[in-house]
Write a protein that holds these residues in place. Structure first.
Motif, PDB file in Angstrom:
ATOM      1  N   LEU A  42      12.602 -51.236  65.914  1.00 12.72           N
ATOM      2  CA  LEU A  42      12.142 -50.302  64.904  1.00 12.72           C
ATOM      3  C   LEU A  42      13.006 -49.048  64.821  1.00 12.72           C
ATOM      4  O   LEU A  42      13.404 -48.633  63.727  1.00 12.72           O
ATOM      5  CB  LEU A  42      10.686 -49.915  65.183  1.00 12.72           C
ATOM      6  CG  LEU A  42      10.018 -49.032  64.150  1.00 12.72           C
ATOM      7  CD1 LEU A  42       9.945 -49.719  62.802  1.00 12.72           C
ATOM      8  CD2 LEU A  42       8.638 -48.628  64.621  1.00 12.72           C
ATOM      9  N   ILE A  43      13.311 -48.429  65.937  1.00 12.67           N
ATOM     10  CA  ILE A  43      14.090 -47.187  65.925  1.00 12.67           C
ATOM     11  C   ILE A  43      15.490 -47.407  65.340  1.00 12.67           C
ATOM     12  O   ILE A  43      16.002 -46.568  64.605  1.00 12.67           O
ATOM     13  CB  ILE A  43      14.149 -46.543  67.331  1.00 12.67           C
ATOM     14  CG1 ILE A  43      14.710 -45.115  67.243  1.00 12.67           C
ATOM     15  CG2 ILE A  43      14.963 -47.362  68.284  1.00 12.67           C
ATOM     16  CD1 ILE A  43      13.732 -44.126  66.733  1.00 12.67           C
ATOM     17  N   ALA A  44      16.103 -48.540  65.627  1.00 10.63           N
ATOM     18  CA  ALA A  44      17.429 -48.849  65.091  1.00 10.63           C
ATOM     19  C   ALA A  44      17.358 -49.101  63.580  1.00 10.63           C
ATOM     20  O   ALA A  44      18.282 -48.742  62.841  1.00 10.63           O
ATOM     21  CB  ALA A  44      18.029 -50.052  65.803  1.00 10.63           C
ATOM     22  N   ARG A  45      16.268 -49.681  63.110  1.00 11.22           N
ATOM     23  CA  ARG A  45      16.084 -49.899  61.677  1.00 11.22           C
ATOM     24  C   ARG A  45      15.978 -48.552  60.962  1.00 11.22           C
ATOM     25  O   ARG A  45      16.616 -48.336  59.931  1.00 11.22           O
ATOM     26  CB  ARG A  45      14.813 -50.714  61.421  1.00 11.22           C
ATOM     27  CG  ARG A  45      14.888 -52.139  61.936  1.00 11.22           C
ATOM     28  CD  ARG A  45      13.575 -52.843  61.755  1.00 11.22           C
ATOM     29  NE  ARG A  45      13.610 -54.179  62.317  1.00 11.22           N
ATOM     30  CZ  ARG A  45      12.744 -55.137  62.031  1.00 11.22           C
ATOM     31  NH1 ARG A  45      11.757 -54.902  61.178  1.00 11.22           N
ATOM     32  NH2 ARG A  45      12.849 -56.318  62.582  1.00 11.22           N
ATOM     33  N   TYR A  50      18.195 -43.735  57.830  1.00 12.17           N
ATOM     34  CA  TYR A  50      18.603 -42.324  57.899  1.00 12.17           C
ATOM     35  C   TYR A  50      20.110 -42.178  57.694  1.00 12.17           C
ATOM     36  O   TYR A  50      20.560 -41.231  57.050  1.00 12.17           O
ATOM     37  CB  TYR A  50      18.199 -41.692  59.226  1.00 12.17           C
ATOM     38  CG  TYR A  50      16.722 -41.412  59.346  1.00 12.17           C
ATOM     39  CD1 TYR A  50      16.013 -40.794  58.319  1.00 12.17           C
ATOM     40  CD2 TYR A  50      16.023 -41.746  60.497  1.00 12.17           C
ATOM     41  CE1 TYR A  50      14.665 -40.536  58.425  1.00 12.17           C
ATOM     42  CE2 TYR A  50      14.674 -41.487  60.615  1.00 12.17           C
ATOM     43  CZ  TYR A  50      13.991 -40.877  59.581  1.00 12.17           C
ATOM     44  OH  TYR A  50      12.657 -40.614  59.687  1.00 12.17           O
ATOM     45  N   ASP A  51      20.875 -43.106  58.222  1.00 15.70           N
ATOM     46  CA  ASP A  51      22.332 -43.058  58.047  1.00 15.70           C
ATOM     47  C   ASP A  51      22.715 -43.145  56.569  1.00 15.70           C
ATOM     48  O   ASP A  51      23.695 -42.540  56.146  1.00 15.70           O
ATOM     49  CB  ASP A  51      23.026 -44.161  58.839  1.00 15.70           C
ATOM     50  CG  ASP A  51      23.019 -43.919  60.339  1.00 15.70           C
ATOM     51  OD1 ASP A  51      22.692 -42.780  60.768  1.00 15.70           O
ATOM     52  OD2 ASP A  51      23.323 -44.870  61.090  1.00 15.70           O
ATOM     53  N   THR A  69       9.732 -50.864  57.785  1.00 17.06           N
ATOM     54  CA  THR A  69      10.958 -51.651  57.638  1.00 17.06           C
ATOM     55  C   THR A  69      10.701 -53.083  58.085  1.00 17.06           C
ATOM     56  O   THR A  69      10.109 -53.312  59.140  1.00 17.06           O
ATOM     57  CB  THR A  69      12.097 -51.026  58.456  1.00 17.06           C
ATOM     58  OG1 THR A  69      11.675 -50.852  59.810  1.00 17.06           O
ATOM     59  CG2 THR A  69      12.502 -49.671  57.885  1.00 17.06           C
ATOM     60  N   HIS A  70      11.146 -54.024  57.268  1.00 18.98           N
ATOM     61  CA  HIS A  70      10.909 -55.442  57.542  1.00 18.98           C
ATOM     62  C   HIS A  70      12.174 -56.247  57.292  1.00 18.98           C
ATOM     63  O   HIS A  70      12.973 -55.909  56.413  1.00 18.98           O
ATOM     64  CB  HIS A  70       9.818 -55.998  56.617  1.00 18.98           C
ATOM     65  CG  HIS A  70       8.546 -55.241  56.633  1.00 18.98           C
ATOM     66  ND1 HIS A  70       7.602 -55.388  57.619  1.00 18.98           N
ATOM     67  CD2 HIS A  70       8.060 -54.308  55.778  1.00 18.98           C
ATOM     68  CE1 HIS A  70       6.585 -54.590  57.360  1.00 18.98           C
ATOM     69  NE2 HIS A  70       6.841 -53.914  56.257  1.00 18.98           N
ATOM     70  N   THR A  71      12.313 -57.336  58.018  1.00 18.96           N
ATOM     71  CA  THR A  71      13.333 -58.327  57.685  1.00 18.96           C
ATOM     72  C   THR A  71      12.759 -59.201  56.568  1.00 18.96           C
ATOM     73  O   THR A  71      11.539 -59.199  56.353  1.00 18.96           O
ATOM     74  CB  THR A  71      13.675 -59.218  58.899  1.00 18.96           C
ATOM     75  OG1 THR A  71      12.512 -59.997  59.219  1.00 18.96           O
ATOM     76  CG2 THR A  71      14.116 -58.401  60.111  1.00 18.96           C
ATOM     77  N   PRO A  72      13.588 -59.945  55.855  1.00 18.75           N
ATOM     78  CA  PRO A  72      13.049 -60.836  54.823  1.00 18.75           C
ATOM     79  C   PRO A  72      12.039 -61.842  55.375  1.00 18.75           C
ATOM     80  O   PRO A  72      11.033 -62.124  54.722  1.00 18.75           O
ATOM     81  CB  PRO A  72      14.300 -61.526  54.271  1.00 18.75           C
ATOM     82  CG  PRO A  72      15.402 -60.516  54.483  1.00 18.75           C
ATOM     83  CD  PRO A  72      15.056 -59.878  55.813  1.00 18.75           C
ATOM     84  N   THR A  73      12.273 -62.338  56.580  1.00 14.51           N
ATOM     85  CA  THR A  73      11.330 -63.293  57.197  1.00 14.51           C
ATOM     86  C   THR A  73       9.990 -62.634  57.480  1.00 14.51           C
ATOM     87  O   THR A  73       8.939 -63.205  57.199  1.00 14.51           O
ATOM     88  CB  THR A  73      11.934 -63.861  58.503  1.00 14.51           C
ATOM     89  OG1 THR A  73      13.192 -64.474  58.200  1.00 14.51           O
ATOM     90  CG2 THR A  73      11.012 -64.876  59.145  1.00 14.51           C
TER      91      THR A  73
END
Length: 78
Positions: A42-45, A50-51, A69-73
């Motif tokens: 989560l933090i990396a997402r 933010y980047d 934040t979610h992946t398509p799956t």
């Protein structure tokens, strides 16, 4: 800043399959679905998002951004 402008900033820097942005001009909420989130915690997402905002998040142009934040799956399972 409008919701459309914030959405555009995010999608310009991150491939999104789905994105919803709502807010009042300073406080925002976003649902972001991106294959770029695969394998990330989560933090990396959130850092990836933010980047994409760069200095705007640091200069208070975007005061607060709450994200889901979610992946398509993951999104397909919802």
């Amino acid at each position: 800043m409008t919701a459309e402008e914030l959405q555009s900033l995010i999608t310009d820097g991150l491939p999104c399959e789905h994105i919803e942005v709502t807010g009042d001009g300073r406080h925002w909420s976003a649902v972001i679905v991106s294959p770029a989130f695969e394998g990330l915690r989560l933090i990396a997402r959130h850092k990836k998002v933010y980047d994409t905002l760069g200095a705007r998040i640091k200069t208070d142009e975007v005061h607060a951004l709450s994200m889901k934040t979610h992946t398509p799956t993951e999104w397909a399972k919802k």
